[in-house]
Design an enzyme around this catalytic site. Sequence first.
Site, PDB file in Angstrom:
ATOM      1  N   GLY A 193     -44.710  -3.506 -57.851  1.00 47.17           N
ATOM      2  CA  GLY A 193     -43.736  -3.461 -56.702  1.00 47.17           C
ATOM      3  C   GLY A 193     -44.212  -4.571 -55.684  1.00 47.17           C
ATOM      4  O   GLY A 193     -45.206  -4.431 -55.184  1.00 47.17           O
ATOM      5  N   ASN A 253     -43.279   7.033 -57.970  1.00 48.18           N
ATOM      6  CA  ASN A 253     -43.015   6.211 -59.139  1.00 48.18           C
ATOM      7  C   ASN A 253     -41.746   6.836 -60.176  1.00 48.18           C
ATOM      8  O   ASN A 253     -42.105   7.851 -60.667  1.00 48.18           O
ATOM      9  CB  ASN A 253     -43.988   5.553 -59.802  1.00 48.18           C
ATOM     10  N   GLY A 254     -40.671   6.482 -59.842  1.00 49.39           N
ATOM     11  CA  GLY A 254     -39.633   6.989 -60.989  1.00 49.39           C
ATOM     12  C   GLY A 254     -38.345   6.886 -60.231  1.00 49.39           C
ATOM     13  O   GLY A 254     -38.065   6.432 -59.179  1.00 49.39           O
ATOM     14  N   TYR A 267     -43.608  -4.712 -70.974  1.00 48.27           N
ATOM     15  CA  TYR A 267     -43.550  -5.513 -69.686  1.00 48.27           C
ATOM     16  C   TYR A 267     -44.216  -5.048 -68.490  1.00 48.27           C
ATOM     17  O   TYR A 267     -45.013  -5.740 -67.597  1.00 48.27           O
ATOM     18  CB  TYR A 267     -42.400  -6.186 -69.288  1.00 48.27           C
ATOM     19  N   THR A 316     -46.542 -12.212 -68.717  1.00 45.73           N
ATOM     20  CA  THR A 316     -46.525 -11.172 -69.596  1.00 45.73           C
ATOM     21  C   THR A 316     -46.388 -11.398 -71.258  1.00 45.73           C
ATOM     22  O   THR A 316     -47.254 -10.720 -71.868  1.00 45.73           O
ATOM     23  CB  THR A 316     -45.677 -10.132 -69.200  1.00 45.73           C
ATOM     24  N   ASP A 321     -41.104 -14.671 -75.104  1.00 49.94           N
ATOM     25  CA  ASP A 321     -41.194 -13.845 -73.926  1.00 49.94           C
ATOM     26  C   ASP A 321     -41.268 -12.511 -74.509  1.00 49.94           C
ATOM     27  O   ASP A 321     -41.026 -12.073 -75.623  1.00 49.94           O
ATOM     28  CB  ASP A 321     -40.089 -14.154 -73.238  1.00 49.94           C
ATOM     29  N   ASP A 322     -41.665 -11.463 -73.585  1.00 52.17           N
ATOM     30  CA  ASP A 322     -41.882 -10.121 -73.991  1.00 52.17           C
ATOM     31  C   ASP A 322     -40.364  -9.556 -73.955  1.00 52.17           C
ATOM     32  O   ASP A 322     -40.327  -8.437 -74.754  1.00 52.17           O
ATOM     33  CB  ASP A 322     -42.730  -9.462 -72.825  1.00 52.17           C
TER      34      ASP A 322
HETATM   35  O1  PRP Z   1     -34.275 -12.063 -68.908  1.00 55.66           O
HETATM   36  P1  PRP Z   1     -34.927 -11.886 -67.422  1.00 55.66           P
HETATM   37  O2  PRP Z   1     -33.826 -11.033 -66.503  1.00 55.66           O
HETATM   38  O3  PRP Z   1     -35.271 -13.115 -66.744  1.00 55.66           O
HETATM   39  O4  PRP Z   1     -36.271 -10.954 -67.557  1.00 55.66           O
HETATM   40  C1  PRP Z   1     -36.996 -11.007 -68.547  1.00 55.66           C
HETATM   41  C2  PRP Z   1     -38.024 -11.987 -67.699  1.00 55.66           C
HETATM   42  O5  PRP Z   1     -38.823 -11.365 -66.552  1.00 55.66           O
HETATM   43  C3  PRP Z   1     -39.998 -11.016 -66.796  1.00 55.66           C
HETATM   44  O6  PRP Z   1     -40.851 -11.915 -66.207  1.00 55.66           O
HETATM   45  P2  PRP Z   1     -41.315 -11.984 -64.810  1.00 55.66           P
HETATM   46  O7  PRP Z   1     -41.439 -13.131 -64.090  1.00 55.66           O
HETATM   47  O8  PRP Z   1     -40.704 -10.875 -63.915  1.00 55.66           O
HETATM   48  O9  PRP Z   1     -43.047 -11.697 -64.812  1.00 55.66           O
HETATM   49  P3  PRP Z   1     -44.236 -11.790 -65.532  1.00 55.66           P
HETATM   50  O10 PRP Z   1     -44.864 -13.232 -64.910  1.00 55.66           O
HETATM   51  O11 PRP Z   1     -45.241 -10.847 -65.662  1.00 55.66           O
HETATM   52  O12 PRP Z   1     -43.795 -12.212 -66.933  1.00 55.66           O
HETATM   53  C4  PRP Z   1     -40.206 -10.887 -68.125  1.00 55.66           C
HETATM   54  O13 PRP Z   1     -41.703 -11.234 -68.400  1.00 55.66           O
HETATM   55  C5  PRP Z   1     -39.354 -11.730 -68.706  1.00 55.66           C
HETATM   56  O14 PRP Z   1     -39.929 -13.142 -68.691  1.00 55.66           O
HETATM   57  N1  GLN Z   2     -39.524   1.911 -58.966  1.00 49.36           N
HETATM   58  C1  GLN Z   2     -39.686   3.303 -58.446  1.00 49.36           C
HETATM   59  O1  GLN Z   2     -40.578   4.164 -58.858  1.00 49.36           O
HETATM   60  C2  GLN Z   2     -38.762   3.540 -57.438  1.00 49.36           C
HETATM   61  C3  GLN Z   2     -39.029   4.936 -56.665  1.00 49.36           C
HETATM   62  C4  GLN Z   2     -37.899   5.510 -55.776  1.00 49.36           C
HETATM   63  N2  GLN Z   2     -36.810   5.816 -56.584  1.00 49.36           N
HETATM   64  C5  GLN Z   2     -37.475   4.315 -54.915  1.00 49.36           C
HETATM   65  O2  GLN Z   2     -36.407   3.683 -55.001  1.00 49.36           O
HETATM   66  O3  GLN Z   2     -38.230   4.158 -53.823  1.00 49.36           O
HETATM   67 MG    MG Z   3     -42.031 -12.974 -67.721  1.00 47.34          MG
END
Ligand code: PRP
Ligand code: GLN
Ligand code: MG
Length: 503
Positions: free
Chosen positions: A28, A101-102, A257, A303, A365-366
């Site tokens: 976050g 979280n959730g 991820y 990731t 990609d992941d």
């Molecule tokens: O299709 P999209 O909507 O683009 O989402 C997928 C992408 O977003 C994330 O990366 P991110 O940049 O958030 O973080 P990372 O550096 O941990 O890979 C994930 O690893 C993919 O690369």
């Molecule tokens: N990603 C989360 O876990 C969000 C927690 C909570 N639902 C918020 O919006 O703050």
């Molecule tokens: Mg990424």
Amino acid sequence: MCGIVGMVSTSPVNQDIYDALTVLQHRGQDAAGIVTTDGRRMYLRKANGLVRDVFRTDHMLRLVGNAGVGHVRYPTAGLDSSAEAQPFYVNTPYGICLSHNGNLTNADQLKDELYRSDRRHLNTDSDTEILLNVFAHELMQSESLQLAPEDIFEAVGAVHRRCRGGYAATALISGYGLVGFRDPNGIRPVVYGKRETEQGTDYMIASESVALDALGFERIGDIRPGEAVVITLDGEIHVRQCADHTHHSPCIFEYVYLARPDSVIDDVYVYKARLRMGTYLADKIQREWPDHDIDVVIPIPSTSRTAAVELASQLDVKYREGFIKNRYIGRTFIMPGQQQRVKSVRKKLNPIDLEFAGKNVLLVDDSIVRGTTSRQIIEMAREAGANKVYFASAAPPVRYPNVYGIDMPSATELVAHGHSDEEITEIIGADRLIYQDMEDLKRAVSVGNDALQSYEDSVFTGQYVTADVSPEYLEQLELFRADANREARRKKDNAVLEIHNDA
Ligand SMILES: O=P(O)(O)OC[C@H]1O[C@H](OP(=O)(O)OP(=O)(O)O)[C@H](O)[C@@H]1O
Ligand SMILES: NC(=O)CC[C@H](N)C(=O)O
Ligand SMILES: [Mg+2]
């Protein structure tokens, strides 16, 4: 997928909670908060921003006491105003602060109950404020004057009966101690551990084990689905199952991820699960495309690296870091608006042309979610001179919204929603696209813990583990939280002053 922390220590916790939050920052990036207690009062600092920006030295000095909870936020309910940053506080009973979280799927019904029957006021649209008030109301039902672990377990049991959705939470009860609990499906991760010191034992509860490692804690284990852990201010620990029925279904996207690779969730090393994702994906390529002409495997940092390195080794193809990531830009996917996400990809990743020039590259990609990253990265690979650009995803196509704590509220924003693999290949501009099979993804995790039989995998399957997610609910969610609709409300929100929930 926010990050939560809770600590009871033999020494001041402010710096330890701060450090734990920095280790959980990947969960976050929008807001951060810490509350501490010296047994008498609670001290709270929370605001929008990264951990390093929210806490100045003078704040840290005032966060006194040997117990506390912390939070890093990625909103999935309400807005991103600082009034919705966490922890949230209620003054009755005892004074409680909670980090969550959730996401609660019956938030509207609970809101109504809290108003009509429990006579409790909610001042924001945050579902965390709801969760806290349900917990507080249930704790009020205890007859005993002196709070005992049993009263807390009863209250958590009632929370499980009333709340639906995903929730892992840490709560600080003034003058008493710390509570950690997890929903009966165990959707969101939460782990606890201890650290022996000369003064006695310190305890920590956190979203991911990496926070325990970083602070020198030894992992005791995951809080099990439906279970609660109570740690009193003088360091007594009590653990109890509080749910009548449990059905362990951890979120499989944590392994894909969300979580850090160096975390262990539900006894599975995230790192090893990702390596296996790479292996199985390579098997699929060899099966379906035995005469492939891939010259080089290139991960999209960060990731996907773990899966990509194993995939390359299984294919016996060179692995090269063709994209360099600007380490000062955070995760794109968890940024709050599409405009910001699109802009940040190019600023964040820069190709090394010579790894692309004249080659057939397999980008790994992941996952592909909105397609923001893949579309631009493929373009960048072509601009860098690649001959053919193939794309592999270590997860299957993401086609359905998430309602348990990942901000994917709208099916129409997902690039794979309603599209065949051929159509997605065209939309993202790849020469060929290979997705992980669902069974292989599940196997990649289950090999690490064969007790795991079921997963919260709705983003891939459209099946939701809580039985309450109806098409009407999803429609409402889309209306309220889709990027376009949220932007309009964000403007309005800036004009309205909310009560900042301060202790
Ligand atoms: O299709 P999209 O909507 O683009 O989402 C997928 C992408 O977003 C994330 O990366 P991110 O940049 O958030 O973080 P990372 O550096 O941990 O890979 C994930 O690893 C993919 O690369
Ligand atoms: N990603 C989360 O876990 C969000 C927690 C909570 N639902 C918020 O919006 O703050
Ligand atoms: Mg990424």
